[in-house]
Design a protein around this motif. Structure first.
Motif, PDB file in Angstrom:
ATOM      1  N   GLN A  25      -5.435  -0.908 -16.340  1.00  0.00           N
ATOM      2  CA  GLN A  25      -5.781  -0.173 -15.205  1.00  0.00           C
ATOM      3  C   GLN A  25      -4.824  -0.547 -13.895  1.00  0.00           C
ATOM      4  O   GLN A  25      -4.238  -1.444 -14.075  1.00  0.00           O
ATOM      5  CB  GLN A  25      -7.093  -1.287 -14.973  1.00  0.00           C
ATOM      6  N   PRO A  26      -4.907   0.234 -13.019  1.00  0.00           N
ATOM      7  CA  PRO A  26      -4.162   0.119 -11.840  1.00  0.00           C
ATOM      8  C   PRO A  26      -4.404  -0.919 -10.874  1.00  0.00           C
ATOM      9  O   PRO A  26      -5.637  -1.338 -10.815  1.00  0.00           O
ATOM     10  CB  PRO A  26      -4.461   1.634 -11.331  1.00  0.00           C
ATOM     11  N   LEU A  27      -3.557  -1.454 -10.308  1.00  0.00           N
ATOM     12  CA  LEU A  27      -3.601  -2.469  -9.388  1.00  0.00           C
ATOM     13  C   LEU A  27      -4.046  -1.998  -8.014  1.00  0.00           C
ATOM     14  O   LEU A  27      -4.848  -2.626  -7.175  1.00  0.00           O
ATOM     15  CB  LEU A  27      -2.487  -3.457  -8.969  1.00  0.00           C
ATOM     16  N   TRP A  28      -3.647  -0.435  -7.647  1.00  0.00           N
ATOM     17  CA  TRP A  28      -4.229   0.116  -6.429  1.00  0.00           C
ATOM     18  C   TRP A  28      -4.379   1.424  -7.064  1.00  0.00           C
ATOM     19  O   TRP A  28      -3.883   2.008  -8.059  1.00  0.00           O
ATOM     20  CB  TRP A  28      -3.274  -0.067  -5.601  1.00  0.00           C
ATOM     21  N   GLY A  29      -5.228   2.409  -6.083  1.00  0.00           N
ATOM     22  CA  GLY A  29      -5.283   3.784  -6.439  1.00  0.00           C
ATOM     23  C   GLY A  29      -6.466   3.954  -7.295  1.00  0.00           C
ATOM     24  O   GLY A  29      -7.164   3.198  -7.966  1.00  0.00           O
ATOM     25  N   THR A  30      -6.730   5.323  -7.677  1.00  0.00           N
ATOM     26  CA  THR A  30      -7.757   5.849  -8.546  1.00  0.00           C
ATOM     27  C   THR A  30      -7.207   6.602  -9.978  1.00  0.00           C
ATOM     28  O   THR A  30      -8.122   6.694 -10.544  1.00  0.00           O
ATOM     29  CB  THR A  30      -8.522   6.624  -7.651  1.00  0.00           C
ATOM     30  N   ASN A  70      13.397  13.143   3.125  1.00  0.00           N
ATOM     31  CA  ASN A  70      13.869  11.891   3.248  1.00  0.00           C
ATOM     32  C   ASN A  70      13.155  10.534   2.435  1.00  0.00           C
ATOM     33  O   ASN A  70      13.591   9.693   2.006  1.00  0.00           O
ATOM     34  CB  ASN A  70      14.301  11.496   4.781  1.00  0.00           C
ATOM     35  N   LYS A  71      11.632  11.108   2.739  1.00  0.00           N
ATOM     36  CA  LYS A  71      10.928   9.898   2.542  1.00  0.00           C
ATOM     37  C   LYS A  71      10.829   9.784   0.814  1.00  0.00           C
ATOM     38  O   LYS A  71      10.662   8.673   0.228  1.00  0.00           O
ATOM     39  CB  LYS A  71       9.430  10.128   2.540  1.00  0.00           C
ATOM     40  N   VAL A  72      11.358  10.909   0.166  1.00  0.00           N
ATOM     41  CA  VAL A  72      11.138  11.230  -1.279  1.00  0.00           C
ATOM     42  C   VAL A  72      12.639  10.611  -2.006  1.00  0.00           C
ATOM     43  O   VAL A  72      12.781   9.650  -2.967  1.00  0.00           O
ATOM     44  CB  VAL A  72      11.012  12.438  -1.863  1.00  0.00           C
ATOM     45  N   VAL A  73      13.803  10.847  -1.326  1.00  0.00           N
ATOM     46  CA  VAL A  73      15.117  10.684  -1.952  1.00  0.00           C
ATOM     47  C   VAL A  73      15.667   9.317  -1.316  1.00  0.00           C
ATOM     48  O   VAL A  73      16.845   9.118  -1.697  1.00  0.00           O
ATOM     49  CB  VAL A  73      15.913  11.742  -1.849  1.00  0.00           C
ATOM     50  N   SER A  74      15.061   8.845  -0.360  1.00  0.00           N
ATOM     51  CA  SER A  74      15.933   7.575   0.319  1.00  0.00           C
ATOM     52  C   SER A  74      15.475   6.316  -0.612  1.00  0.00           C
ATOM     53  O   SER A  74      14.720   6.320  -1.470  1.00  0.00           O
ATOM     54  CB  SER A  74      15.394   7.178   1.804  1.00  0.00           C
ATOM     55  N   GLU A  75      16.087   5.405  -0.066  1.00  0.00           N
ATOM     56  CA  GLU A  75      15.802   4.099  -1.163  1.00  0.00           C
ATOM     57  C   GLU A  75      14.530   3.280  -0.325  1.00  0.00           C
ATOM     58  O   GLU A  75      14.255   2.066  -1.223  1.00  0.00           O
ATOM     59  CB  GLU A  75      17.159   3.061  -0.994  1.00  0.00           C
ATOM     60  N   ASN A  76      14.017   3.699   0.367  1.00  0.00           N
ATOM     61  CA  ASN A  76      12.774   3.272   0.792  1.00  0.00           C
ATOM     62  C   ASN A  76      11.632   3.301  -0.175  1.00  0.00           C
ATOM     63  O   ASN A  76      11.439   4.467  -0.270  1.00  0.00           O
ATOM     64  CB  ASN A  76      12.382   3.605   2.193  1.00  0.00           C
ATOM     65  N   PRO A  77      11.005   2.150  -0.454  1.00  0.00           N
ATOM     66  CA  PRO A  77       9.727   2.270  -1.440  1.00  0.00           C
ATOM     67  C   PRO A  77       8.528   3.029  -0.950  1.00  0.00           C
ATOM     68  O   PRO A  77       8.600   3.208   0.318  1.00  0.00           O
ATOM     69  CB  PRO A  77       9.400   0.861  -1.655  1.00  0.00           C
ATOM     70  N   PHE A  78       7.910   3.838  -1.992  1.00  0.00           N
ATOM     71  CA  PHE A  78       6.813   4.203  -1.403  1.00  0.00           C
ATOM     72  C   PHE A  78       5.393   3.323  -1.219  1.00  0.00           C
ATOM     73  O   PHE A  78       5.502   2.521  -1.714  1.00  0.00           O
ATOM     74  CB  PHE A  78       6.307   5.115  -2.681  1.00  0.00           C
ATOM     75  N   PRO A  79       4.716   3.674   0.011  1.00  0.00           N
ATOM     76  CA  PRO A  79       3.506   2.985   0.124  1.00  0.00           C
ATOM     77  C   PRO A  79       2.558   3.106  -0.780  1.00  0.00           C
ATOM     78  O   PRO A  79       2.447   4.142  -1.432  1.00  0.00           O
ATOM     79  CB  PRO A  79       3.331   3.481   1.728  1.00  0.00           C
ATOM     80  N   LYS A  80       1.753   1.944  -1.014  1.00  0.00           N
ATOM     81  CA  LYS A  80       0.583   1.993  -1.753  1.00  0.00           C
ATOM     82  C   LYS A  80      -0.388   2.979  -1.196  1.00  0.00           C
ATOM     83  O   LYS A  80      -0.388   3.008  -0.033  1.00  0.00           O
ATOM     84  CB  LYS A  80      -0.071   0.554  -1.927  1.00  0.00           C
ATOM     85  N   ASN A  81      -1.038   3.824  -2.235  1.00  0.00           N
ATOM     86  CA  ASN A  81      -2.096   4.861  -1.792  1.00  0.00           C
ATOM     87  C   ASN A  81      -1.535   5.742  -0.778  1.00  0.00           C
ATOM     88  O   ASN A  81      -2.072   6.339   0.004  1.00  0.00           O
ATOM     89  CB  ASN A  81      -3.239   4.094  -1.238  1.00  0.00           C
ATOM     90  N   GLY A  82      -0.380   6.200  -1.175  1.00  0.00           N
ATOM     91  CA  GLY A  82       0.235   7.130  -0.002  1.00  0.00           C
ATOM     92  C   GLY A  82      -0.188   8.440  -0.731  1.00  0.00           C
ATOM     93  O   GLY A  82      -0.634   8.583  -1.648  1.00  0.00           O
TER      94      GLY A  82
END
Length: 151
Positions: A25-30, A70-82
């Motif tokens: 089961q996921p910790l977040w999301g559906t 840039n959001k996809v290819v940068s080193e910054n992590p994706f936010p939860k529930n994005g």
């Protein structure tokens, strides 16, 4: 950021995938676990299965390159529930073992082809990407969803 093109890193990701079960089961999301695996496979389908996914027109590609890339290819992590792109949303039923096997095979193929294969390779939505951008996109996406499922 870890380098998905290194065999040891690919092996670590595969080990995490192998910890998943149909009941995980996921910790977040559906998303269910099999839909998450199918969702992750889409990034590789766009690379390896020409014509399976419709390419964006010039206007949409411009928007994606300007505001999403840039959001996809940068080193910054994706936010939860994005928010995810519509073509990455899995609406139909999927089979856990099939999606898991496909993802592992895509990972192995990507690692075997190596980073030089991807350097300056045209992406489905963002134009040419460097090997670092390809790595960030592949690794960050997988790490995000495997963390979502606590593996």
């Amino acid at each position: 950021m870890k380098n998905i093109f290194e065999k040891s890193v690919t092996d670590q990701i595969i080990h995490r995938i192998e910890k998943l079960t149909p009941e995980t089961q996921p910790l977040w999301g559906t998303m269910s676990v099999e839909k998450m695996l199918a969702h992750c496979n889409i990034a590789y389908e766009m690379v390896y299965e020409e014509g399976k996914h419709k390419k964006p027109n010039l206007f949409v590609k411009f928007i994606l390159k300007s505001f999403v890339k840039n959001k996809v290819v940068s080193e910054n992590p994706f936010p939860k529930n994005g928010q995810t792109a519509p073509q990455f949303i899995i609406k139909d039923k999927r089979t856990f073992e099939i999606e898991k096997k496909r993802l592992i095979e895509y990972l192995q193929k990507t690692q075997e082809l190596g980073e030089n294969y991807f350097d300056n390779k045209e992406s489905h939505s963002f134009g040419k990407l460097s090997k670092k951008e390809w790595n960030n996109m592949f690794y960050k996406h997988l790490d995000h969803h495997l963390s979502q499922f606590n593996v």
